[in-house]
Design a protein around this motif. Structure first.
Motif: not given
Length: 118
Positions: A32-46
């Motif tokens: 779910i996290y990867r999908c949200l990052v891929r669609h630019r719905l959340i900023e990835p954490k370092p």
């Protein structure tokens, strides 16, 4: 993605708990996290740094810096208390463990172990 767009404050964990109720077997939280990052719905954490990226520091000569640790309350066989003091030389990684106690043999251990080379 529809859940996130409808509720912008929800993160992967909340979306996962909502999907658990709706689906029998939802995707993992990391998916779910990867999908949200891929669609630019959340900023990835370092990401955390890998251990090989850390630089181990050490002193250039022996006896420049010792790391000391004191532990008390170790009872000996005869009932006396012993305080264990350990020290590691930061250059050679030599490890010494003298024991401060009432018996002379406790104060002067026969040998001090040495840490393996890294």
């Amino acid at each position: 993605m529809a859940l996130r767009r409808a509720h912008p404050g929800w993160g992967p964990r909340t979306i996962l708990s909502k999907l658990r109720r709706e689906l029998g077997e939802p995707p993992s939280r990391s998916a779910i996290y990867r999908c949200l990052v891929r669609h630019r719905l959340i900023e990835p954490k370092p990401r955390r740094r890998r251990l090989k990226d850390y630089k181990r520091w050490e002193r250039s000569r022996p006896m420049e810096l010792w790391q000391m640790d004191v532990m008390g309350g170790v009872l000996l066989e005869d009932g006396t208390e012993c305080k264990v003091i350990t020290g590691i030389d930061d250059h050679s990684r030599f490890w010494a463990t003298p024991c401060e106690g009432s018996r002379p043999e406790a104060r002067n251990p026969p040998s001090c172990p040495q840490l393996p080379e890294r």
